[in-house]
Design an enzyme around this catalytic site. Structure first.
Site, PDB file in Angstrom:
ATOM      1  N   CYS A 194      23.067 -59.805  91.541  1.00 39.85           N
ATOM      2  CA  CYS A 194      22.011 -58.814  91.808  1.00 39.85           C
ATOM      3  C   CYS A 194      20.829 -59.021  90.861  1.00 39.85           C
ATOM      4  CB  CYS A 194      22.551 -57.396  91.672  1.00 39.85           C
ATOM      5  SG  CYS A 194      23.601 -56.921  93.060  1.00 39.85           S
TER       6      CYS A 194
ATOM      7  N   GLU B 142      31.165 -52.381 101.492  1.00 45.69           N
ATOM      8  CA  GLU B 142      32.308 -53.281 101.333  1.00 45.69           C
ATOM      9  C   GLU B 142      32.823 -53.749 102.694  1.00 45.69           C
ATOM     10  OE1 GLU B 142      35.031 -51.249  98.669  1.00 45.69           O
ATOM     11  OE2 GLU B 142      33.648 -51.551  96.982  1.00 45.69           O
TER      12      GLU B 142
ATOM     13  N   CYS C  11      26.554 -55.483  97.109  1.00 51.74           N
ATOM     14  CA  CYS C  11      26.262 -54.457  96.102  1.00 51.74           C
ATOM     15  C   CYS C  11      25.085 -53.578  96.557  1.00 51.74           C
ATOM     16  CB  CYS C  11      25.886 -55.100  94.782  1.00 51.74           C
ATOM     17  SG  CYS C  11      27.203 -56.000  93.961  1.00 51.74           S
TER      18      CYS C  11
ATOM     19  N   ASN D 296      26.322 -49.741  98.048  1.00 51.06           N
ATOM     20  CA  ASN D 296      27.249 -50.851  98.253  1.00 51.06           C
ATOM     21  C   ASN D 296      27.992 -50.695  99.578  1.00 51.06           C
ATOM     22  OD1 ASN D 296      28.584 -48.695  96.891  1.00 51.06           O
ATOM     23  ND2 ASN D 296      30.239 -50.037  96.245  1.00 51.06           N
TER      24      ASN D 296
ATOM     25  N   GLU E 106      22.413 -52.814  94.846  1.00 52.57           N
ATOM     26  CA  GLU E 106      21.109 -53.358  94.459  1.00 52.57           C
ATOM     27  C   GLU E 106      20.617 -54.378  95.470  1.00 52.57           C
ATOM     28  OE1 GLU E 106      23.844 -53.086  92.693  1.00 52.57           O
ATOM     29  OE2 GLU E 106      23.462 -52.723  90.575  1.00 52.57           O
TER      30      GLU E 106
ATOM     31  N   CYS F  17      25.259 -56.597  88.629  1.00 54.51           N
ATOM     32  CA  CYS F  17      26.007 -57.845  88.421  1.00 54.51           C
ATOM     33  C   CYS F  17      25.028 -59.017  88.357  1.00 54.51           C
ATOM     34  CB  CYS F  17      27.019 -58.046  89.546  1.00 54.51           C
ATOM     35  SG  CYS F  17      26.295 -58.561  91.107  1.00 54.51           S
TER      36      CYS F  17
HETATM   37  N1  THU Z   1      28.817 -52.864  92.773  1.00 55.76           N
HETATM   38  C1  THU Z   1      27.516 -52.553  93.043  1.00 55.76           C
HETATM   39  O1  THU Z   1      27.185 -52.116  94.149  1.00 55.76           O
HETATM   40  N2  THU Z   1      26.600 -52.738  92.075  1.00 55.76           N
HETATM   41  C2  THU Z   1      26.879 -53.107  90.811  1.00 55.76           C
HETATM   42  O2  THU Z   1      25.972 -53.185  89.986  1.00 55.76           O
HETATM   43  C3  THU Z   1      28.247 -53.431  90.429  1.00 55.76           C
HETATM   44  C4  THU Z   1      29.256 -53.391  91.509  1.00 55.76           C
HETATM   45  C5  THU Z   1      29.819 -52.621  93.807  1.00 55.76           C
HETATM   46  C6  THU Z   1      30.494 -53.815  94.387  1.00 55.76           C
HETATM   47  C7  THU Z   1      31.776 -53.209  94.897  1.00 55.76           C
HETATM   48  O3  THU Z   1      31.534 -52.639  96.172  1.00 55.76           O
HETATM   49  C8  THU Z   1      32.068 -52.087  93.922  1.00 55.76           C
HETATM   50  O4  THU Z   1      30.845 -51.816  93.271  1.00 55.76           O
HETATM   51  C9  THU Z   1      33.139 -52.401  92.912  1.00 55.76           C
HETATM   52  O5  THU Z   1      32.871 -53.549  92.224  1.00 55.76           O
END
Ligand code: THU
Length: 157
Positions: free
Chosen positions: A115, A63, A72, A61, A74, A112
């Protein structure tokens, strides 16, 4: 009234119950959490995708200070995998996450909705199931396909 039910199969395994390809992918997903950029949530997620050409592509991920601009793990992995190897078919994906304490989460994290929809695109292109491994600290949830995580999925294929 007619009705139908959709059930999904989730196998719960220890790491020692995975085959060697699955174990390798799970370890690469865990390793990918190290490359997460998550200064806002401190929730570090890694994903690794095995392709039919033998390559494994990982992502984490990423940000952004403008929160919705982040991505994310994925999606960073699947978009990169298809951008780098557009002819290759996805075979398997593993996802791992570490919480704010830096430890791998006990209960595996599931992708999520966005994804799931994104991954489904590549499962459709692959023309067959893409196995999913959701990796917790000591246990792994194994699902037979991406579509099993997205009942009544929208698809135009
Ligand atoms: N996130 C992911 O990378 N994958 C997931 O399946 C759920 C959430 C990330 C998004 C954000 O950077 C952090 O996790 C918190 O939500």
């Amino acid at each position: 009234m007619k009705q139908f039910e959709i059930t999904i199969k989730v196998e719960v395994l220890g790491y020692d119950e995975l085959n060697s390809d699955e174990e390798q992918l799970a370890l690469l997903a865990r390793e990918a959490t190290e490359r997460s950029y998550a200064p806002y949530s401190n929730f570090r997620v890694g994903a690794a995708i095995a392709l039919d050409n033998g390559e494994i592509v990982s992502g984490a991920n990423q940000e952004n200070v403008a929160y919705p601009s982040g991505t994310c793990a994925e999606r960073s992995a699947c978009f990169y995998a298809h951008a780098r190897y557009p002819q290759a078919k996805f075979r398997r994906i593993a996802v791992a996450a570490r919480g704010t304490d830096g430890e791998f989460v006990a209960d595996p994290v599931a992708p999520c909705g966005a994804c799931r929809q994104s991954l489904l695109e590549y499962e459709m292109l692959a023309g067959g199931p893409v196995e999913v491994l959701l990796c917790g600290k000591d246990k792994v949830y194994r699902l037979p396909s991406v579509v099993s995580m997205l009942p009544l999925a929208f698809t135009d294929f």
